[in-house]
Design a protein around this motif. Structure first.
Motif, short mmCIF file in Angstrom:
data_model
loop_
_atom_site.label_atom_id
_atom_site.label_comp_id
_atom_site.label_asym_id
_atom_site.label_seq_id
_atom_site.Cartn_x
_atom_site.Cartn_y
_atom_site.Cartn_z
N LEU A 166 -2.23 1.84 -4.74
CA LEU A 166 -1.85 3.25 -4.84
C LEU A 166 -3.00 4.11 -4.33
O LEU A 166 -4.01 4.30 -5.03
CB LEU A 166 -1.53 3.57 -6.31
N ILE A 167 -2.86 4.61 -3.11
CA ILE A 167 -4.01 5.26 -2.47
C ILE A 167 -3.96 6.78 -2.66
O ILE A 167 -3.05 7.46 -2.18
CB ILE A 167 -4.08 4.89 -0.97
N GLY A 168 -4.93 7.25 -3.43
CA GLY A 168 -5.03 8.69 -3.67
C GLY A 168 -6.47 9.13 -3.54
O GLY A 168 -7.19 8.68 -2.65
N TYR A 169 -6.91 9.96 -4.45
CA TYR A 169 -8.30 10.40 -4.41
C TYR A 169 -8.75 10.68 -5.84
O TYR A 169 -7.97 10.52 -6.80
CB TYR A 169 -8.46 11.64 -3.51
N ARG A 170 -10.01 11.05 -5.99
CA ARG A 170 -10.55 11.36 -7.31
C ARG A 170 -10.97 12.82 -7.29
O ARG A 170 -11.81 13.20 -6.49
CB ARG A 170 -11.76 10.45 -7.56
N ARG A 171 -10.34 13.66 -8.11
CA ARG A 171 -10.62 15.09 -7.99
C ARG A 171 -12.05 15.45 -8.39
O ARG A 171 -12.67 16.30 -7.78
CB ARG A 171 -9.62 15.91 -8.84
N HIS A 172 -12.57 14.77 -9.42
CA HIS A 172 -13.91 15.14 -9.91
C HIS A 172 -14.93 14.08 -9.52
O HIS A 172 -14.64 13.20 -8.72
CB HIS A 172 -13.86 15.30 -11.43
N HIS B 109 0.88 -1.17 0.00
CA HIS B 109 0.00 0.00 0.00
C HIS B 109 0.92 1.22 0.00
O HIS B 109 1.92 1.24 0.73
CB HIS B 109 -0.86 0.03 1.25
N VAL B 110 0.57 2.21 -0.79
CA VAL B 110 1.45 3.37 -0.81
C VAL B 110 0.64 4.65 -0.98
O VAL B 110 -0.35 4.68 -1.73
CB VAL B 110 2.54 3.22 -1.91
N ASN B 111 1.05 5.64 -0.25
CA ASN B 111 0.39 6.95 -0.29
C ASN B 111 0.75 7.63 -1.62
O ASN B 111 1.91 7.91 -1.88
CB ASN B 111 0.88 7.78 0.89
N ALA B 112 -0.28 7.87 -2.43
CA ALA B 112 -0.03 8.41 -3.78
C ALA B 112 0.52 9.82 -3.73
O ALA B 112 0.93 10.36 -4.76
CB ALA B 112 -1.32 8.38 -4.59
N GLU B 113 0.53 10.42 -2.55
CA GLU B 113 1.06 11.78 -2.48
C GLU B 113 2.51 11.80 -2.03
O GLU B 113 3.07 12.84 -1.74
CB GLU B 113 0.18 12.64 -1.57
N ASP B 114 3.11 10.65 -1.99
CA ASP B 114 4.55 10.58 -1.73
C ASP B 114 5.19 9.88 -2.94
O ASP B 114 5.47 8.67 -2.92
CB ASP B 114 4.81 9.79 -0.44
#
Ligand SMILES: Cc1ncc(C[n+]2csc(CCOP(=O)(O)OP(=O)(O)O)c2C)c(N)n1
Length: 826
Positions: free
Chosen positions: A348-354, A317-322
């Motif tokens: 890859l853990i991030g978010y969805r902007r829209h 698991h990895v923080n997509a902001e690093d």
């Protein structure tokens, strides 16, 4: 020296330290800092409330931006391998490259957003780190000697990956947004975020990796086995080093990863001999949402990736902001794949902007999360600040390039192709059927003798089961023309003769090596040692090979795999066999989305064969029908072939025709069960030397019959037996061996030949709402030129067949007497 091995001065302290490190290796990932927005709460783990020597270091190592799950792997060497990499200093990444990719990813999305407002593109924003991750994986693969990569992914970020990883030009993407020539694909084609693409990835070491991004349907994860099958075929083409030279990288959404069974089925193939690709790399592009569904409603586990724990493989698991951590994980993962030949999963853990797409408003369903997202800066901004770089020149350059690309796209007259087919497709074609495609499929007697004799040979000292020995003795007699050939032998003769002619054969399905009906015995088993011997393998001429595998107990993933395999081995005969034909509906998505529509949507051909045991034998609602009606409903524009050979020789010619013609079309064969050994369906050796498959088998009479029964498959033999029993001389029986493309010329010639017939009767075993009846009736009426076309069939029914064997026999009797005696109703 790795951090976990720091020196401590006493035995007791050493033990305490080891316990601490062990706890973090085991559970640290549950408290890692993985979610850029902080919504994925760490799991409370009393096991990690530790202090003492090494606790701070262990926490830093296992609870930072990377959460490594690997202690479930039984193999100690593999666990130690992951541990060693996690506990070593992280190498310095190429931060300039990372920043450039992050900038390019976002600017590309912005340009699409501003130019094509209100159009769906499934932006990558919030997961831009996918680009540096792919870059790290593919560059590491190139270092290991990879020359090709097969990529599979769904909608999210696909356009971005096409440009920045696959190497397609942005102008080609813009052209699709402009939809420059809709007339060229009326009624066909596919949306832009499903299209496949080929290109070259420029690896960090200066080498090129040829990328094949597989075309896929909307149906999430359905592409997984297809990509793996394609990878396997490409590996096989490259020979000994295939596993090293071709690597599969599959991307998944988090909700789809947890929810879609076909992925579970595909993962289950990872280490199975007939399907392994030496490890696939899986990336969960995890934005912690599926459309509007939050993780707690999308899966029953903390991580959507938990399904992968069915395999003894690591999950990172990895923080997509690093991005530095992301790139590190990419390299470790790829190295694991090459070290152990097993899959690896990156979450890859991030978010969805829209919203789900750009026309969707996420603030309706997740107002709080999107309040955070609205004020959250893009990753390139965060990263540029973190590394102290000025992103402006990169932004301007990306912008200028995209402006130029868009102008260029506007000048195009039609959509440029996004891919180039490999040269092994040059010899083959799809499109409409024409008689000119036909080739002779008969095999001269001497060659048949040679094949037949080779089929029954095994090494001296090999102990064959007495029952199998008897079968082999009979087969030898068949090969010598002393006994009629049954289906099992006809199939082996088709495979054997093709192999001798240099055509590879691959068949897989549940229990296919022996054959569900004890009919194949492709692999002989030594009853003393369980050693296996496959005579067919020894028939393969230079360049050919024979693979016959028992598959995992899956339909969707196995058919998907074989379809994918056929896409990259057009010169091979590739077959998937269902245990019983009705189980094929477990693979319905693969059938609907790939097998029957692949050519129409993507102009991609396949010669895959589906063998579907079919026929009413009183075995119940299941095991009776392979659902002929469904395949006929899917047939249009010569997209598939649907056949039911009624004799062993017909089956032989059909299989050879599929391999020898240059026309690549999926072939659905309704195969026999009781007919496998039915004397009426047996053939002479001479019939295998006859020129070709006959799409229609005419009645043997002189054409004077008053009534003509038209049928396909087993019922035809039953009708013939009934005719004999009744000593009926006024009824003709015509076998329709190919249902689609309908052989109209042959069929109408046979109908016209029966000039005295007062009526034609379509006879089928299936209920009226099933079988070929609905498809054929209007066509037969046309060919009958005014004469009535009646039908005999079971009453329409919700299930294919009765559960009672006796009821079946009564029904079957009624069908036969209706066909001959009582007036049949239309
Ligand atoms: C088999 C299937 N069922 C439903 C859908 C409709 N659908 C499209 S995208 C989507 C959500 C996917 O979520 P996730 O897998 O997390 O990927 P994301 O879109 O978030 O990247 C759904 C339900 C689909 N495409 N395929």
């Amino acid at each position: 020296m790795s951090r976990g091995q720091a020196i401590v001065d006493s035995e007791g302290a050493k033990e305490a330290q080891e316990r601490i490190w062990d706890a973090f290796r085991r559970w640290g990932y549950l408290q890692a800092n993985l979610d850029p927005l902080g919504d994925l709460n760490p799991v409370a783990m009393p096991e990690l409330d530790l202090s003492g020597p090494g606790a701070a270091e262990a926490r830093e190592c296992y609870c930072g931006s990377i959460g490594a799950e690997f202690m479930h792997i039984p193999d100690r060497e593999q666990r130690l391998w992951v541990q060693e990499r996690m506990e070593s200093e992280a190498p310095e990444p190429d931060r300039g490259k990372i920043l450039e990719l992050l900038v390019r990813a976002e600017i590309f999305e912005h340009v699409l957003q501003t130019r094509y407002l209100g159009t769906k593109r499934y932006s990558l924003e919030g997961e831009a780190a996918l680009l540096p991750l792919l870059d790290a994986i593919l560059s590491a693969a190139a270092d290991e000697g990879a020359a090709q990569a097969v990529l599979a992914m769904s909608h999210r970020g696909r356009l971005n990956v096409m440009v920045h990883t696959v190497g397609r030009s942005a102008a080609e993407i813009f052209a699709r947004f402009e939809d420059v020539n809709p007339r060229s694909i009326l009624g066909g084609g596919d949306v832009k975020y499903h299209m496949g693409a080929t290109g070259d990835f420029a690896a960090a070491n200066g080498r090129k990796v040829a990328i094949h991004l597989v075309s896929n349907p909307s149906h999430l994860e359905a592409v997984d086995p297809v990509a793996i099958g394609r990878t396997r075929a490409k590996q096989l083409r490259r020979g000994e080093n295939g596993r090293r030279e071709v690597v599969a990288v599959l991307m998944h959404g988090d909700a789809a990863f947890a929810g879609q069974g076909i992925l579970a089925e595909t993962l289950n193939m990872a280490a199975v001999a007939g399907y392994t690709v030496g490890g696939s790399v899986h990336i969960v592009v995890n934005n912690l949402i599926g459309f509007t569904t939050v993780p707690r409603d999308a899966c029953s586990s903390h991580f959507s990736s938990d399904l992968a724990k069915r395999l003894p493989v690591p999950i990172f698991h990895v923080n997509a902001e690093d991005p530095d951590a992301v790139v590190r994980v990419g390299k470790i993962s790829l190295d694991f794949r090459y070290a152990f030949g097993m899959p690896v999963v990156i979450d890859l853990i991030g978010y969805r902007r829209h919203g789900h797409s750009e026309v969707d408003d996420p603030t309706i369903t997740q107002p709080l999360r999107w309040r955070k997202i609205e004020s959250h800066p893009p990753l390139w901004k965060i990263y540029a600040e973190r590394i102290g770089a000025n992103p402006e020149p990169l932004i301007q350059q990306a912008q200028q390039e995209l402006d130029a690309a868009q102008k260029f796209a506007l000048e195009l007259e039609k959509n440029p192709p996004m891919r180039k087919l490999p040269e092994y497709w040059d010899a083959f074609r799809g499109g409409k059927y024409s008689q000119a495609l036909e080739v002779d499929t008969g095999v001269p007697a001497e060659a048949l003798h040679a094949v037949g004799e080779a089929l029954v040979k095994y090494p001296a000292g090999f102990h064959v089961h007495p029952k199998v020995k008897k079968l082999l003795d009979q087969r030898l007699e068949m090969a010598q023309g002393k006994r009629a050939l049954d289906y099992g032998m006809a199939e082996a003769m088709a495979f054997g003769s093709l192999l001798r002619e240099g055509i590879p054969v691959r068949l897989s399905g549940q229990d296919s090596r022996r054959g569900t009906f004890n009919q194949r015995h492709a692999a002989l088993i030594d009853i003393e040692t369980e050693e296996e011997y496959v005579p067919l393998e020894h028939l393969a001429a230079e360049g050919a090979w024979c693979e016959i595998y028992n598959s995992t107990l899956s339909e969707a993933s196995v058919l998907g795999f074989e379809y994918g395999f056929s896409r990259d081995y057009p010169e091979a005969l590739v077959l998937w066999e269902a245990q019983f034909g009705d189980f094929a509906n477990g693979a319905q998505i693969v059938i609907d989305q790939f097998v029957v529509a692949g050519e129409d949507k993507w102009n991609l051909l396949s010669g895959v064969v589906m063998l579907l045991p079919h026929g009413y034998e009183g075995q119940g609602p299941e095991h009776s029908s392979a659902r002929i009606e469904r395949f006929l409903q899917l047939a249009a524009r010569d997209n598939i072939q649907i056949c039911q050979p009624s004799t062993a020789a017909q089956y032989f010619h059909l299989l050879r025709r599929q391999a020898l013609r240059k026309w690549r079309k999926p072939l659905v064969v309704f195969t026999p069960k009781s007919m496998l050994r039915h004397p009426a369906a047996n053939s002479s050796l001479a019939e295998l030397s006859a020129p070709r498959f006959r799409p229609v088998i005419p009645d043997r009479g002189d054409g004077s019959a008053a009534r003509v029964l038209l049928c396909t498959g087993k019922i035809g033999h039953e009708l013939e037996a009934e005719r004999k029993r009744r000593k009926n001389t006024s009824t003709a029986i015509v076998f329709l061996e190919q249902l689609y493309p309908l052989p109209e010329a042959e069929l109408s010639a046979e109908m016209d030949r029966h000039a005295a017939a007062r009526e034609f009767v379509w006879v089928q075993e299936e209920p009226g709402n099933m079988g070929a009846f609905a498809f054929l009736l209007p066509r037969l009426e046309r060919l009958a030129r005014g004469r009535p076309v009646l039908s005999v069939k079971r009453s329409s029914s919700a299930s294919p067949a009765t559960g009672s064997h006796k009821a079946h026999e009564m029904e079957q009797k009624t069908l036969l007497s209706l066909a001959f005696g009582l007036p049949a109703k239309p």
